[in-house]
Design a protein around this motif. Sequence first.
Motif, PDB file in Angstrom:
ATOM      1  N   ARG A  12       0.951  -1.224  -0.217  1.00 23.81           N
ATOM      2  CA  ARG A  12      -0.111  -0.012  -0.035  1.00 23.81           C
ATOM      3  C   ARG A  12       0.985   1.432   0.169  1.00 23.81           C
ATOM      4  NH1 ARG A  12      -5.456  -0.271   0.339  1.00 23.81           N
ATOM      5  NH2 ARG A  12      -6.105  -2.471   0.785  1.00 23.81           N
ATOM      6  N   ALA A  13       2.072   1.153   0.723  1.00 18.62           N
ATOM      7  CA  ALA A  13       2.871   2.485   0.593  1.00 18.62           C
ATOM      8  C   ALA A  13       3.601   2.478  -0.622  1.00 18.62           C
ATOM      9  CB  ALA A  13       4.103   2.187   1.833  1.00 18.62           C
ATOM     10  N   PRO A  21      -4.987   7.622  -5.554  1.00 16.58           N
ATOM     11  CA  PRO A  21      -5.873   6.979  -5.238  1.00 16.58           C
ATOM     12  C   PRO A  21      -6.863   6.326  -6.308  1.00 16.58           C
ATOM     13  CG  PRO A  21      -5.620   8.265  -3.530  1.00 16.58           C
ATOM     14  CD  PRO A  21      -4.787   8.821  -4.717  1.00 16.58           C
ATOM     15  N   ARG A  22      -7.082   7.269  -7.053  1.00 12.57           N
ATOM     16  CA  ARG A  22      -8.091   7.094  -8.118  1.00 12.57           C
ATOM     17  C   ARG A  22      -7.410   5.868  -9.242  1.00 12.57           C
ATOM     18  NH1 ARG A  22     -10.824  11.923 -11.394  1.00 12.57           N
ATOM     19  NH2 ARG A  22     -12.342  11.631  -9.908  1.00 12.57           N
ATOM     20  N   GLN A  23      -6.094   6.118  -9.505  1.00 12.01           N
ATOM     21  CA  GLN A  23      -5.661   5.091 -10.390  1.00 12.01           C
ATOM     22  C   GLN A  23      -5.540   3.683  -9.879  1.00 12.01           C
ATOM     23  OE1 GLN A  23      -1.910   7.253 -10.440  1.00 12.01           O
ATOM     24  NE2 GLN A  23      -2.035   7.131 -12.733  1.00 12.01           N
ATOM     25  N   VAL A  24      -5.697   3.417  -8.641  1.00 11.83           N
ATOM     26  CA  VAL A  24      -5.768   1.929  -8.074  1.00 11.83           C
ATOM     27  C   VAL A  24      -7.005   1.498  -7.122  1.00 11.83           C
ATOM     28  CG1 VAL A  24      -3.061   2.041  -8.019  1.00 11.83           C
ATOM     29  CG2 VAL A  24      -4.408   2.765  -6.199  1.00 11.83           C
ATOM     30  N   ALA A  25      -7.820   2.584  -7.205  1.00 14.17           N
ATOM     31  CA  ALA A  25      -9.046   2.194  -6.108  1.00 14.17           C
ATOM     32  C   ALA A  25      -9.834   1.146  -6.843  1.00 14.17           C
ATOM     33  CB  ALA A  25      -9.873   3.420  -6.208  1.00 14.17           C
ATOM     34  N   ARG A  30     -10.993  -5.175  -5.669  1.00 19.90           N
ATOM     35  CA  ARG A  30     -11.151  -6.483  -6.267  1.00 19.90           C
ATOM     36  C   ARG A  30     -10.133  -7.311  -5.961  1.00 19.90           C
ATOM     37  NH1 ARG A  30     -12.356  -3.780 -11.013  1.00 19.90           N
ATOM     38  NH2 ARG A  30     -10.410  -4.338 -11.929  1.00 19.90           N
ATOM     39  N   HIS A  31      -8.853  -6.740  -5.585  1.00 20.11           N
ATOM     40  CA  HIS A  31      -7.460  -7.500  -5.403  1.00 20.11           C
ATOM     41  C   HIS A  31      -6.792  -7.019  -4.197  1.00 20.11           C
ATOM     42  CE1 HIS A  31      -8.055  -9.197  -9.272  1.00 20.11           C
ATOM     43  NE2 HIS A  31      -8.191  -7.825  -9.927  1.00 20.11           N
ATOM     44  N   ARG A  32      -5.988  -7.910  -3.539  1.00 19.60           N
ATOM     45  CA  ARG A  32      -4.968  -7.866  -2.666  1.00 19.60           C
ATOM     46  C   ARG A  32      -3.936  -6.561  -2.915  1.00 19.60           C
ATOM     47  NH1 ARG A  32      -1.825 -11.757   0.144  1.00 19.60           N
ATOM     48  NH2 ARG A  32      -1.053 -12.171  -2.001  1.00 19.60           N
ATOM     49  N   ASP A  35      -1.119  -8.036  -4.875  1.00 16.17           N
ATOM     50  CA  ASP A  35      -1.152  -8.372  -6.103  1.00 16.17           C
ATOM     51  C   ASP A  35      -1.165  -7.239  -7.120  1.00 16.17           C
ATOM     52  OD1 ASP A  35      -1.035 -11.379  -4.989  1.00 16.17           O
ATOM     53  OD2 ASP A  35      -3.490 -10.978  -5.079  1.00 16.17           O
ATOM     54  N   VAL A  36      -1.672  -6.252  -6.583  1.00 12.53           N
ATOM     55  CA  VAL A  36      -1.843  -4.968  -7.537  1.00 12.53           C
ATOM     56  C   VAL A  36      -0.426  -4.593  -7.753  1.00 12.53           C
ATOM     57  CG1 VAL A  36      -2.755  -2.726  -7.718  1.00 12.53           C
ATOM     58  CG2 VAL A  36      -4.274  -4.318  -6.587  1.00 12.53           C
TER      59      VAL A  36
END
Length: 65
Positions: A12-13, A21-25, A30-32, A35-36
């Motif tokens: 997350r860091a 946040p918008r790019q990965v929200a 859906r994913h951990r 994994d992202v």
Amino acid sequence: MPTTALTERAARAALAAHFSPRQVAAQLARHRAEDVWQYGVDHDTSGRLARYKPREELANAQLTC
């Protein structure tokens, strides 16, 4: 290619350091986070994500808190 497997906190860091946040929200819904992050590293043609050291950044942050 060496693995860049991270803990949830480190992933997350790392995501926060490189993406808004918008790019990965949607992906995080859906994913951990691990994994992202790994998907991003695997598909980053610049290599910038693979060179990033979130574990070291977290360790330094904990020392300065």
